[in-house]
Design a protein around this motif. Structure first.
Motif, PDB file in Angstrom:
ATOM      1  N   THR A 231     -14.685  34.099 -18.973  1.00 32.79           N
ATOM      2  CA  THR A 231     -15.242  35.001 -17.962  1.00 32.79           C
ATOM      3  C   THR A 231     -15.992  36.139 -18.635  1.00 32.79           C
ATOM      4  O   THR A 231     -15.770  36.458 -19.801  1.00 32.79           O
ATOM      5  N   SER A 232     -16.860  36.769 -17.867  1.00 33.88           N
ATOM      6  CA  SER A 232     -17.379  38.067 -18.267  1.00 33.88           C
ATOM      7  C   SER A 232     -16.253  39.081 -18.132  1.00 33.88           C
ATOM      8  O   SER A 232     -15.203  38.797 -17.537  1.00 33.88           O
ATOM      9  N   ALA A 233     -16.470  40.287 -18.658  1.00 35.87           N
ATOM     10  CA  ALA A 233     -15.437  41.315 -18.547  1.00 35.87           C
ATOM     11  C   ALA A 233     -15.150  41.643 -17.082  1.00 35.87           C
ATOM     12  O   ALA A 233     -14.011  41.934 -16.715  1.00 35.87           O
ATOM     13  N   GLY A 234     -16.169  41.563 -16.224  1.00 33.74           N
ATOM     14  CA  GLY A 234     -15.979  41.908 -14.827  1.00 33.74           C
ATOM     15  C   GLY A 234     -15.080  40.964 -14.063  1.00 33.74           C
ATOM     16  O   GLY A 234     -14.540  41.330 -13.021  1.00 33.74           O
ATOM     17  N   ALA A 235     -14.908  39.746 -14.557  1.00 29.30           N
ATOM     18  CA  ALA A 235     -14.053  38.760 -13.870  1.00 29.30           C
ATOM     19  C   ALA A 235     -12.853  38.375 -14.724  1.00 29.30           C
ATOM     20  O   ALA A 235     -12.220  37.341 -14.481  1.00 29.30           O
ATOM     21  N   ARG A 236     -12.536  39.202 -15.696  1.00 31.12           N
ATOM     22  CA  ARG A 236     -11.432  38.865 -16.596  1.00 31.12           C
ATOM     23  C   ARG A 236     -10.159  38.530 -15.810  1.00 31.12           C
ATOM     24  O   ARG A 236      -9.818  39.198 -14.841  1.00 31.12           O
ATOM     25  N   GLY A 237      -9.460  37.501 -16.255  1.00 32.09           N
ATOM     26  CA  GLY A 237      -8.222  37.085 -15.617  1.00 32.09           C
ATOM     27  C   GLY A 237      -8.381  35.924 -14.657  1.00 32.09           C
ATOM     28  O   GLY A 237      -7.386  35.344 -14.220  1.00 32.09           O
ATOM     29  N   LEU A 238      -9.627  35.560 -14.321  1.00 33.11           N
ATOM     30  CA  LEU A 238      -9.845  34.496 -13.341  1.00 33.11           C
ATOM     31  C   LEU A 238      -9.239  33.176 -13.792  1.00 33.11           C
ATOM     32  O   LEU A 238      -8.718  32.415 -12.978  1.00 33.11           O
ATOM     33  N   PHE A 239      -9.281  32.896 -15.099  1.00 29.03           N
ATOM     34  CA  PHE A 239      -8.752  31.639 -15.625  1.00 29.03           C
ATOM     35  C   PHE A 239      -7.461  31.843 -16.421  1.00 29.03           C
ATOM     36  O   PHE A 239      -7.100  30.999 -17.244  1.00 29.03           O
ATOM     37  N   ALA A 240      -6.777  32.940 -16.191  1.00 30.38           N
ATOM     38  CA  ALA A 240      -5.540  33.215 -16.924  1.00 30.38           C
ATOM     39  C   ALA A 240      -4.549  32.077 -16.730  1.00 30.38           C
ATOM     40  O   ALA A 240      -4.341  31.594 -15.615  1.00 30.38           O
ATOM     41  N   GLY A 241      -3.936  31.644 -17.831  1.00 29.55           N
ATOM     42  CA  GLY A 241      -2.950  30.572 -17.786  1.00 29.55           C
ATOM     43  C   GLY A 241      -3.521  29.187 -17.909  1.00 29.55           C
ATOM     44  O   GLY A 241      -2.761  28.219 -18.012  1.00 29.55           O
ATOM     45  N   GLU A 242      -4.861  29.057 -17.915  1.00 26.17           N
ATOM     46  CA  GLU A 242      -5.482  27.740 -18.051  1.00 26.17           C
ATOM     47  C   GLU A 242      -5.580  27.351 -19.529  1.00 26.17           C
ATOM     48  O   GLU A 242      -5.979  28.154 -20.378  1.00 26.17           O
ATOM     49  N   GLU A 243      -5.233  26.112 -19.821  1.00 25.25           N
ATOM     50  CA  GLU A 243      -5.141  25.628 -21.201  1.00 25.25           C
ATOM     51  C   GLU A 243      -6.462  25.742 -21.954  1.00 25.25           C
ATOM     52  O   GLU A 243      -6.485  26.063 -23.149  1.00 25.25           O
ATOM     53  N   TRP A 244      -7.578  25.493 -21.288  1.00 29.29           N
ATOM     54  CA  TRP A 244      -8.875  25.443 -21.958  1.00 29.29           C
ATOM     55  C   TRP A 244      -9.689  26.711 -21.741  1.00 29.29           C
ATOM     56  O   TRP A 244     -10.903  26.704 -21.939  1.00 29.29           O
ATOM     57  N   ALA A 245      -9.027  27.784 -21.398  1.00 25.77           N
ATOM     58  CA  ALA A 245      -9.733  29.036 -21.115  1.00 25.77           C
ATOM     59  C   ALA A 245      -9.577  30.034 -22.248  1.00 25.77           C
ATOM     60  O   ALA A 245      -8.462  30.300 -22.720  1.00 25.77           O
ATOM     61  N   LEU A 246     -10.704  30.576 -22.683  1.00 25.10           N
ATOM     62  CA  LEU A 246     -10.705  31.755 -23.534  1.00 25.10           C
ATOM     63  C   LEU A 246     -10.536  32.976 -22.629  1.00 25.10           C
ATOM     64  O   LEU A 246     -10.470  32.853 -21.409  1.00 25.10           O
ATOM     65  N   ASP A 247     -10.475  34.154 -23.220  1.00 25.64           N
ATOM     66  CA  ASP A 247     -10.215  35.345 -22.412  1.00 25.64           C
ATOM     67  C   ASP A 247     -11.512  35.959 -21.899  1.00 25.64           C
ATOM     68  O   ASP A 247     -11.827  35.849 -20.719  1.00 25.64           O
ATOM     69  N   ILE A 248     -12.303  36.587 -22.762  1.00 24.48           N
ATOM     70  CA  ILE A 248     -13.494  37.312 -22.342  1.00 24.48           C
ATOM     71  C   ILE A 248     -14.677  36.876 -23.200  1.00 24.48           C
ATOM     72  O   ILE A 248     -14.553  36.722 -24.413  1.00 24.48           O
ATOM     73  N   MET A 249     -15.834  36.740 -22.579  1.00 25.02           N
ATOM     74  CA  MET A 249     -17.059  36.455 -23.312  1.00 25.02           C
ATOM     75  C   MET A 249     -17.789  37.757 -23.593  1.00 25.02           C
ATOM     76  O   MET A 249     -17.896  38.612 -22.718  1.00 25.02           O
ATOM     77  N   GLY A 250     -18.308  37.888 -24.822  1.00 22.83           N
ATOM     78  CA  GLY A 250     -19.157  39.030 -25.132  1.00 22.83           C
ATOM     79  C   GLY A 250     -18.558  39.962 -26.148  1.00 22.83           C
ATOM     80  O   GLY A 250     -17.906  39.549 -27.111  1.00 22.83           O
ATOM     81  N   GLY A 251     -18.773  41.264 -25.927  1.00 21.62           N
ATOM     82  CA  GLY A 251     -18.317  42.262 -26.884  1.00 21.62           C
ATOM     83  C   GLY A 251     -16.818  42.298 -27.062  1.00 21.62           C
ATOM     84  O   GLY A 251     -16.329  42.746 -28.108  1.00 21.62           O
ATOM     85  N   PHE A 252     -16.058  41.848 -26.058  1.00 19.64           N
ATOM     86  CA  PHE A 252     -14.600  41.842 -26.155  1.00 19.64           C
ATOM     87  C   PHE A 252     -14.039  40.506 -26.639  1.00 19.64           C
ATOM     88  O   PHE A 252     -12.827  40.319 -26.663  1.00 19.64           O
ATOM     89  N   SER A 253     -14.890  39.556 -27.013  1.00 12.88           N
ATOM     90  CA  SER A 253     -14.405  38.279 -27.535  1.00 12.88           C
ATOM     91  C   SER A 253     -13.786  38.475 -28.918  1.00 12.88           C
ATOM     92  O   SER A 253     -14.277  39.259 -29.732  1.00 12.88           O
TER      93      SER A 253
END
Length: 557
Positions: A231-253
Motif C-alpha cells: 500500500t501507499s502510506a495513506g492506505a497502510r494496513g489494508l493488507f495486514a496479515g496477508e502472506e504476500w503483502a509488504l507493509d508500505i511502498m515508498g519512503g517508508f519501505s
C-alpha cells in the motif's frame, strides 16, 4: 412538517439530515447558533482549544471513519487559524465540511472581514456559501454533495446577517444521507490491462486511499497473477496479515521491500498518487510497466507519466480484471515462490530490521524506544505520526492492525497536526488504543489540545521524540555547515508540561525508564500518557536515505 425557522437552524438541520457524523470546533458569535442546532439534531460535538486542532481532528475522523465530518468556526480570524489543517485535508481529498460564519453582506469594514472564498480556494478547498434565506437549504445540500460525491474538503461560509433571517423549511424535502455512484471502467481499457497482466512475470499490486474499499477484489487479483501486495502510506494496513503483502511502498519501505518492488516488471496502482514519496523519486518504478487505475481523471499521470491508465472505480476494475483473467484461464506463480515468501516475511516490517544501537549518554535510541513500545502495546491500536526527523519511527516501526488503524496527516508536510489528528482518530475508533508519535517541536505547536484529550478522558499514548530541536532542518542542512542554533532550543521538561494539563507523564532516557509505561497500560487509562523521550539528533533511516549519513554538529551555545 413546514416550520418558519432561521437560516442558522436550517443549515444545522440539513447537515444533520445529510449524515454529518461528528462536529469539531471552536465556537464564537459567528457560528454559535449553527453549532447549537447541529447539537440539537443529535450530531456529537467536540469543543477544541484551537481552530487548527479542530480541523485536524475532523480530517482524521473522516479519514478513519470514512463519513462526512464537520468543523465549525468563527468567521475571519477563526477561519484563518484553521487554514493549515484545511490545506492538509484538501490535499488528502478528505470529505470535511468547514462550516464558518462570515461577515454581514457588504460589511467590508468589519474587523473580521477577509475574502474567505479566496482563502479557501488558495488552500485547495472548494468554496461554497449560503446566499439567502430562500436558498439556504439548497446551498447547504450543494456543499455536502461536493464534499461527499467529490471526495474533497469544502468551506461553507454563512454570513451572520443571513443566519438571522427566517423562512419556511420542511426537513422532509432533505435527503437522508447520500449514495455515491461508482463508475465502471471501459471494457477496452480493461482488456489492455489484462493483456499486460497475462504476460507479467513479477507483478506488484499497489493500493492507495482510493482503494480502501477494494481489498478483497485486489486480493483475488493477486492470487491469479502471482502478485505481491503493498500500500501507499495513506492506505497502510489494508493488507495486514496477508502472506504476500509488504507493509508500505515508498519512503517508508524497508531496503529489502524496496528491492522487491523495484524488481517488478509490472506495477498496477489502485487509487494511489505516484508522488515522490510513494515512488521514491521514481526509483521504484523505473524498470516496470506502470498501470494506474483511479476514478478521478485528474489523478492519472499527475506526478509522473504512466504506461497505461484505467479510469473507473478501483473495486469494480479489480473485479472485472479477475473475471477476464479467469475467463482466459490465467493463473501465474509470478512472485509467489518459497524464496520470495521468506524475503517478504523478513523484509516486511522495519521493526524486524537489524541495527546498531546508538549509545549516547542520557539519550535513548528512537529505534529501541519505538520497537519496545510496539511489542508492549496491544495491536488493536490507531497510530498517528506527526512530521519531522523522527516521524518515520512511529510511521513505520509501529505496526497497525488494518487500514482503520493508521492516519498520516502529512500531505501538506506541516508539523504540529499529529496530536489533534490522533484525538479525531481516537473518537472515530473508540475501541482501540490511540498512539501518536511526534517531535518536541511538533508537540509544542499543538500542545493546547492536550486539554481536549484530558477533558475527553482519552487513554491515548503520546510519544514525544524530544531532541530539543527541529531535527529535520539540522540534518537537511548539516552538509552545508550552517549555524543551527536557530532551530535548537533549551531542554524542555515536556513531562512536567503534560502533568500541568492533567496527563500522566514519564521521562525516558534509557530502556529501563519505559517500564513505567506498563503501569499506565495496565491501569484505567482514563487520561493520556505523555512519554518525554530524550533522543539524540541523528539522521533517521528515512532522512539518511535522502541526505546521507551526515554528522550532526554539536550546539555552539
Amino acid at each position: 412538517m413546514r416550520e418558519r425557522i432561521t437560516v442558522a437552524e436550517i443549515v444545522g438541520r440539513v447537515l444533520a439530515a445529510e449524515g454529518a457524523a461528528h462536529v469539531f470546533g471552536v465556537v464564537g458569535s459567528g457560528n454559535l447558533r449553527m453549532t447549537n442546532e447541529l447539537i440539537r439534531q443529535q450530531v456529537p460535538f467536540t469543543a477544541t482549544r484551537h481552530e487548527m486542532g479542530a480541523t485536524a481532528m475532523a480530517d482524521a475522523y473522516a479519514r478513519v471513519s470514512e463519513r462526512l465530518t464537520v468543523v465549525t468556526l468563527h468567521q475571519g480570524c477563526g477561519f484563518s487559524n484553521a487554514l493549515t489543517a484545511v490545506a492538509e485535508a484538501a490535499k488528502a481529498h478528505t470529505p470535511v465540511l468547514v462550516l464558518t460564519g462570515d461577515t454581514a453582506s457588504g460589511d467590508l469594514g468589519s474587523n473580521f472581514y477577509v475574502d474567505q472564498d479566496a482563502a479557501a480556494e488558495a488552500m485547495g478547498a472548494k468554496a461554497f456559501r449560503v446566499y439567502s434565506a430562500k436558498s439556504a437549504a439548497r446551498d447547504t445540500a450543494r456543499a455536502v454533495a461536493a464534499a461527499v460525491d467529490g471526495r474533497q474538503t469544502v468551506v461553507l461560509s454563512v454570513p451572520v446577517d443571513i443566519q438571522e433571517e427566517k423562512t419556511d423549511f420542511d426537513v422532509e424535502n432533505i435527503s437522508r444521507g447520500r449514495t455515491v455512484t461508482r463508475v465502471s471502467p471501459d471494457p477496452r481499457a480493461l482488456e489492455a490491462v489484462v493483456d499486460v497482466l497475462e504476460h507479467a512475470a513479477r507483478p506488484v499490486l499497489v493500493a492507495g486511499r482510493g482503494a480502501k474499499h477494494s481489498r478483497d477484489e485486489i486480493l483475488r487479483l493477486g492470487e491469479l497473477c502471482g502478485g505481491l501486495l503493498v500500500t501507499s502510506a495513506g492506505a497502510r494496513g489494508l493488507f495486514a496479515g496477508e502472506e504476500w503483502a509488504l507493509d508500505i511502498m515508498g519512503g517508508f519501505s524497508t531496503p529489502g521491500a524496496a528491492d522487491l518492488i523495484a524488481s517488478a516488471d509490472v506495477i498496477v496502482v489502485f487509487g494511489a498518487a505516484l508522488n515522490r514519496w510513494t515512488a521514491r523519486d521514481g526509483v521504484l518504478l523505473q524498470d516496470a510497466f506502470v498501470v494506474q487505475i483511479d476514478d478521478r481523471p485528474a489523478a492519472i499521470g499527475l506526478h509522473r507519466d504512466v504506461d497505461l491508465s484505467l479510469i473507473g472505480d478501483t473495486s469494480l476494475a479489480a473485479a472485472d480484471l479477475v473475471r477476464i483473467l479467469r475467463g482466459r484461464g490465467v493463473r501465474h506463480t509470478g512472485f509467489r515462490t518459497d524464496d520470495v515468501r521468506e524475503r517478504v516475511e523478513r523484509d516486511r516490517y522495519w521493526k524486524d530490521q537489524p541495527f546498531a544501537e546508538r549509545d549516547d549518554a542520557g539519550c535513548i535510541d528512537p529505534r529501541v524506544l519505538t520497537n519496545y513500545l510496539d511489542d508492549l502495546l496491544p495491536l488493536e491500536r490507531v497510530v498517528v505520526p506527526d512530521g519531522g526527523n523522527a516521524n518515520c519511527y512511529p510511521a513505520a516501526n509501529l505496526r497497525v492492525p488494518d487500514e482503520r488503524g493508521y492516519c498520516l496527516p502529512f500531505c501538506f508536510q506541516a508539523i504540529g497536526l499529529g496530536l489533534s489528528a490522533c484525538i479525531g482518530a481516537a473518537l472515530a475508533e473508540p475501541g482501540r488504543l490511540p498512539v501518536v508519535g511526534t517531535g518536541d517541536g511538533s508537540f509544542m505547536m499543538g500542545v493546547s489540545e492536550l486539554d481536549t484529550a484530558v477533558r475527553l478522558g482519552l487513554g491515548m499514548m503520546i510519544i514525544v521524540y524530544n531532541d530539543s530541536a527541529y531535527g529535520a532542518e539540522i540534518i537537511h542542512f548539516a552538509a552545508d555547515g550552517d549555524d543551527f542554533d536557530l532551530v535548537r532550543f533549551p531542554e524542555t521538561d515536556i513531562a512536567a508540561v503534560a502533568r500541568g494539563f492533567g496527563c500522566d507523564a514519564i521521562t525516558v532516557r534509557r530502556r529501563e525508564d519505559l517500564e513505567a509505561a506498563t503501569d499506565w497500560l495496565e491501569g484505567p487509562r482514563s487520561r493520556p500518557l505523555v512519554i518525554d523521550a530524550k533522543i539524540a539528533t541523528f539522521p533517521s533511516w528515512n532522512m539518511r536515505r535522502m541526505y546521507g549519513d551526515v554528522e550532526v554538529p554539536a550546539p555552539t551555545r
